[in-house]
Scaffold this active site. Sequence first.
Site, PDB file in Angstrom:
ATOM      1  N   CYS A  62       0.846  -1.197   0.000  1.00 16.58           N
ATOM      2  CA  CYS A  62       0.000   0.000   0.000  1.00 16.58           C
ATOM      3  C   CYS A  62       0.883   1.250   0.000  1.00 16.58           C
ATOM      4  O   CYS A  62       1.861   1.321   0.748  1.00 16.58           O
ATOM      5  CB  CYS A  62      -0.907  -0.002   1.239  1.00 16.58           C
ATOM      6  SG  CYS A  62      -2.014   1.429   1.277  1.00 16.58           S
ATOM      7  N   CYS A  66       0.553   4.787   6.989  1.00 15.12           N
ATOM      8  CA  CYS A  66      -0.069   4.611   8.310  1.00 15.12           C
ATOM      9  C   CYS A  66       0.900   3.855   9.231  1.00 15.12           C
ATOM     10  O   CYS A  66       1.270   2.703   8.939  1.00 15.12           O
ATOM     11  CB  CYS A  66      -1.383   3.852   8.166  1.00 15.12           C
ATOM     12  SG  CYS A  66      -2.434   4.533   6.854  1.00 15.12           S
ATOM     13  N   CYS A  69       0.442   0.160  10.291  1.00 17.29           N
ATOM     14  CA  CYS A  69      -0.037  -0.840   9.337  1.00 17.29           C
ATOM     15  C   CYS A  69       1.048  -1.717   8.715  1.00 17.29           C
ATOM     16  O   CYS A  69       1.983  -1.224   8.073  1.00 17.29           O
ATOM     17  CB  CYS A  69      -0.835  -0.159   8.229  1.00 17.29           C
ATOM     18  SG  CYS A  69      -1.646  -1.396   7.183  1.00 17.29           S
ATOM     19  N   CYS A 106     -16.604  -9.000   5.357  1.00 15.37           N
ATOM     20  CA  CYS A 106     -15.959  -7.704   5.126  1.00 15.37           C
ATOM     21  C   CYS A 106     -14.670  -7.878   4.332  1.00 15.37           C
ATOM     22  O   CYS A 106     -13.762  -8.597   4.753  1.00 15.37           O
ATOM     23  CB  CYS A 106     -15.665  -7.060   6.481  1.00 15.37           C
ATOM     24  SG  CYS A 106     -14.896  -5.449   6.307  1.00 15.37           S
ATOM     25  N   CYS A 137     -19.627  -5.910   3.495  1.00 20.46           N
ATOM     26  CA  CYS A 137     -18.888  -4.736   3.961  1.00 20.46           C
ATOM     27  C   CYS A 137     -17.586  -4.682   3.180  1.00 20.46           C
ATOM     28  O   CYS A 137     -17.046  -5.734   2.811  1.00 20.46           O
ATOM     29  CB  CYS A 137     -18.604  -4.859   5.461  1.00 20.46           C
ATOM     30  SG  CYS A 137     -17.572  -3.522   6.102  1.00 20.46           S
ATOM     31  N   CYS A 197     -19.333   2.150   8.891  1.00 20.28           N
ATOM     32  CA  CYS A 197     -18.555   1.469   9.925  1.00 20.28           C
ATOM     33  C   CYS A 197     -17.311   2.330  10.121  1.00 20.28           C
ATOM     34  O   CYS A 197     -16.479   2.423   9.217  1.00 20.28           O
ATOM     35  CB  CYS A 197     -18.191   0.066   9.453  1.00 20.28           C
ATOM     36  SG  CYS A 197     -17.056  -0.779  10.586  1.00 20.28           S
ATOM     37  N   ARG A 269     -17.726  -2.465  18.117  1.00 17.41           N
ATOM     38  CA  ARG A 269     -17.013  -3.723  17.863  1.00 17.41           C
ATOM     39  C   ARG A 269     -15.690  -3.809  18.624  1.00 17.41           C
ATOM     40  O   ARG A 269     -14.841  -2.922  18.520  1.00 17.41           O
ATOM     41  CB  ARG A 269     -16.756  -3.907  16.361  1.00 17.41           C
ATOM     42  CG  ARG A 269     -16.130  -5.286  16.079  1.00 17.41           C
ATOM     43  CD  ARG A 269     -16.037  -5.640  14.599  1.00 17.41           C
ATOM     44  NE  ARG A 269     -17.333  -5.520  13.965  1.00 17.41           N
ATOM     45  CZ  ARG A 269     -17.598  -4.707  12.968  1.00 17.41           C
ATOM     46  NH1 ARG A 269     -16.664  -3.960  12.447  1.00 17.41           N
ATOM     47  NH2 ARG A 269     -18.803  -4.643  12.465  1.00 17.41           N
TER      48      ARG A 269
HETATM   49  N1  SAM Z   1      -6.625   0.685   3.174  1.00 16.55           N
HETATM   50  C1  SAM Z   1      -7.905   0.925   3.704  1.00 16.55           C
HETATM   51  C2  SAM Z   1      -7.923   2.036   4.730  1.00 16.55           C
HETATM   52  O1  SAM Z   1      -6.904   2.339   5.327  1.00 16.55           O
HETATM   53  O2  SAM Z   1      -8.993   2.607   4.921  1.00 16.55           O
HETATM   54  C3  SAM Z   1      -8.583  -0.278   4.274  1.00 16.55           C
HETATM   55  C4  SAM Z   1      -7.833  -1.298   5.099  1.00 16.55           C
HETATM   56  S1  SAM Z   1      -7.107  -0.721   6.645  1.00 16.55           S
HETATM   57  C5  SAM Z   1      -6.052  -2.057   7.032  1.00 16.55           C
HETATM   58  C6  SAM Z   1      -8.455  -0.763   7.776  1.00 16.55           C
HETATM   59  C7  SAM Z   1      -8.204  -0.362   9.214  1.00 16.55           C
HETATM   60  O3  SAM Z   1      -7.544  -1.397   9.910  1.00 16.55           O
HETATM   61  C8  SAM Z   1      -7.349   0.843   9.513  1.00 16.55           C
HETATM   62  O4  SAM Z   1      -8.022   2.049   9.333  1.00 16.55           O
HETATM   63  C9  SAM Z   1      -6.995   0.628  10.971  1.00 16.55           C
HETATM   64  O5  SAM Z   1      -7.936   1.237  11.815  1.00 16.55           O
HETATM   65  C10 SAM Z   1      -7.038  -0.888  11.110  1.00 16.55           C
HETATM   66  N2  SAM Z   1      -5.686  -1.419  11.352  1.00 16.55           N
HETATM   67  C11 SAM Z   1      -4.721  -1.614  10.428  1.00 16.55           C
HETATM   68  N3  SAM Z   1      -3.594  -2.105  10.996  1.00 16.55           N
HETATM   69  C12 SAM Z   1      -3.850  -2.214  12.323  1.00 16.55           C
HETATM   70  C13 SAM Z   1      -3.076  -2.646  13.437  1.00 16.55           C
HETATM   71  N4  SAM Z   1      -1.807  -3.024  13.313  1.00 16.55           N
HETATM   72  N5  SAM Z   1      -3.656  -2.649  14.655  1.00 16.55           N
HETATM   73  C14 SAM Z   1      -4.937  -2.245  14.799  1.00 16.55           C
HETATM   74  N6  SAM Z   1      -5.715  -1.818  13.778  1.00 16.55           N
HETATM   75  C15 SAM Z   1      -5.183  -1.798  12.559  1.00 16.55           C
HETATM   76  C1  DTB Z   2     -11.180  -2.363  11.557  1.00 16.76           C
HETATM   77  O1  DTB Z   2     -11.506  -1.372  12.251  1.00 16.76           O
HETATM   78  N1  DTB Z   2     -10.306  -3.292  11.943  1.00 16.76           N
HETATM   79  C2  DTB Z   2     -10.134  -4.284  10.908  1.00 16.76           C
HETATM   80  C3  DTB Z   2     -11.154  -3.845   9.833  1.00 16.76           C
HETATM   81  N2  DTB Z   2     -11.675  -2.629  10.369  1.00 16.76           N
HETATM   82  C4  DTB Z   2     -10.766  -3.725   8.435  1.00 16.76           C
HETATM   83  C5  DTB Z   2      -8.738  -4.463  10.467  1.00 16.76           C
HETATM   84  C6  DTB Z   2      -7.750  -4.758  11.582  1.00 16.76           C
HETATM   85  C7  DTB Z   2      -6.425  -5.009  10.968  1.00 16.76           C
HETATM   86  C8  DTB Z   2      -5.388  -5.454  11.952  1.00 16.76           C
HETATM   87  C9  DTB Z   2      -4.072  -5.663  11.313  1.00 16.76           C
HETATM   88  C10 DTB Z   2      -4.051  -6.720  10.243  1.00 16.76           C
HETATM   89  O2  DTB Z   2      -4.582  -7.823  10.440  1.00 16.76           O
HETATM   90  O3  DTB Z   2      -3.463  -6.453   9.188  1.00 16.76           O
HETATM   91 FE1  SF4 Z   3      -2.770   1.275   3.388  1.00 15.50          FE
HETATM   92 FE2  SF4 Z   3      -2.697   0.085   5.743  1.00 15.50          FE
HETATM   93 FE3  SF4 Z   3      -3.008   2.695   5.617  1.00 15.50          FE
HETATM   94 FE4  SF4 Z   3      -5.034   1.078   4.809  1.00 15.50          FE
HETATM   95  S1  SF4 Z   3      -4.236   1.281   6.877  1.00 15.50           S
HETATM   96  S2  SF4 Z   3      -4.243   2.922   3.763  1.00 15.50           S
HETATM   97  S3  SF4 Z   3      -3.813  -0.617   3.968  1.00 15.50           S
HETATM   98  S4  SF4 Z   3      -1.176   1.573   4.940  1.00 15.50           S
END
Ligand code: SAM
Ligand code: DTB
Ligand code: SF4
Length: 331
Positions: A62, A66, A69, A106, A137, A197, A269
């Site tokens: 990506c 973030c 992430c 989802c 979702c 959501c 959630r």
């Molecule tokens: N790329 C899209 C976005 O950022 O909107 C969708 C996928 S993103 C992985 C969805 C959500 O997962 C993020 O907004 C964040 O709140 C959650 N998330 C991602 N990595 C995480 C982590 N290591 N621990 C907790 N929540 C996480």
């Molecule tokens: C949300 O609030 N948490 C989920 C879902 N929406 C998409 C994602 C959590 C991701 C945790 C890190 C991972 O598994 O990559």
């Molecule tokens: Fe990309 Fe992860 Fe950020 Fe979603 S949360 S925009 S997958 S870097």
Amino acid sequence: MATPSTTPANDLRHDWSVEEVEALFALPFQDLLFRAQQLHRQHQQPNAVQMSTLLSVKTGACPEDCAYCPQSIRYDTGLDREALLAVADVTERAKAARDAGATRFCMGAAWRSPKKRDMEVMTAMIREVRALGMESCATLGMLTREQAQELRDAGLDYYNHNIDTSPEYYEKIITTRDFQDRLDTLEAVREAGMSVCCGGIVGMGETVRDRARMLQVLANLPQHPESVPINQLVAVPGTPLADQAPIDPFDFVRTIAVARILMPRSAVRLSAGRERMSDELQALAFFAGANSIFYGEKLLTTGNPDVEHDRMLLTRLGMHAATGAAGALHA
Ligand code: SAM
Ligand code: DTB
Ligand code: SF4
């Protein structure tokens, strides 16, 4: 401090001050939980838990930065990059999730925003999930109004797009887009007629004021999100937050309780981070007002409790999977 509304749905508040929300966080733990549980019982089925299963349909690489992430291309987290999955594979996974007891499927993609070709595939996946009788979702990054409408027309029930943290702390976590971008996408999702959501992450080094601000922003949206995921940071090696100290579990539960008080009719959630939580802590989070979980061995790229364990936990607590599709558009 004003008393939160406890009666009709149209009496929900959207005018919380940050001081009021901070005062909730400052309540003695038992007083806060009692108040949250009272509202929970007025507005929700006290022992029902909504279950969503997640699938990463496009993993890694990506372009966003973030800090939490594992899927950002900027951090070496050892994750294998994967192309967008085939529709048939996703259908099979959705069917398995349904058969295991999930009511919502989802689909997550590691995109800043979807491209035209991605939209064609995603809309096909959404149709398949709907055809299985599940709620759908998706979480695909930022959307234009047209894209939101296209997803809605394909039958998408919910769009997940988190504000993640407070407007003030946001730039410490993400620099490649700003807080307003998130709000703009949420508005596009609402305008297209989908359920929202939207929640965030705690345990990223933010202050209690940041947590209060995050929940204040959510509660003061023109309409409360139907679903509010509260994630505990999963500190993934290779990300900038890899060494972040975990949040005090009581502070995590406080965040759930305040979310329940501010948004009494929403599903709250208990999201990422459950793998590290004891059964007792999860029970406390349910008492504080959580009534939804991610169900299935994996979140997007990290682990989640196995389904047998979750089934046992609900049984031990006398809780059950929610039936029906509260908030769904196509129920
Ligand atoms: N790329 C899209 C976005 O950022 O909107 C969708 C996928 S993103 C992985 C969805 C959500 O997962 C993020 O907004 C964040 O709140 C959650 N998330 C991602 N990595 C995480 C982590 N290591 N621990 C907790 N929540 C996480
Ligand atoms: C949300 O609030 N948490 C989920 C879902 N929406 C998409 C994602 C959590 C991701 C945790 C890190 C991972 O598994 O990559
Ligand atoms: Fe990309 Fe992860 Fe950020 Fe979603 S949360 S925009 S997958 S870097």
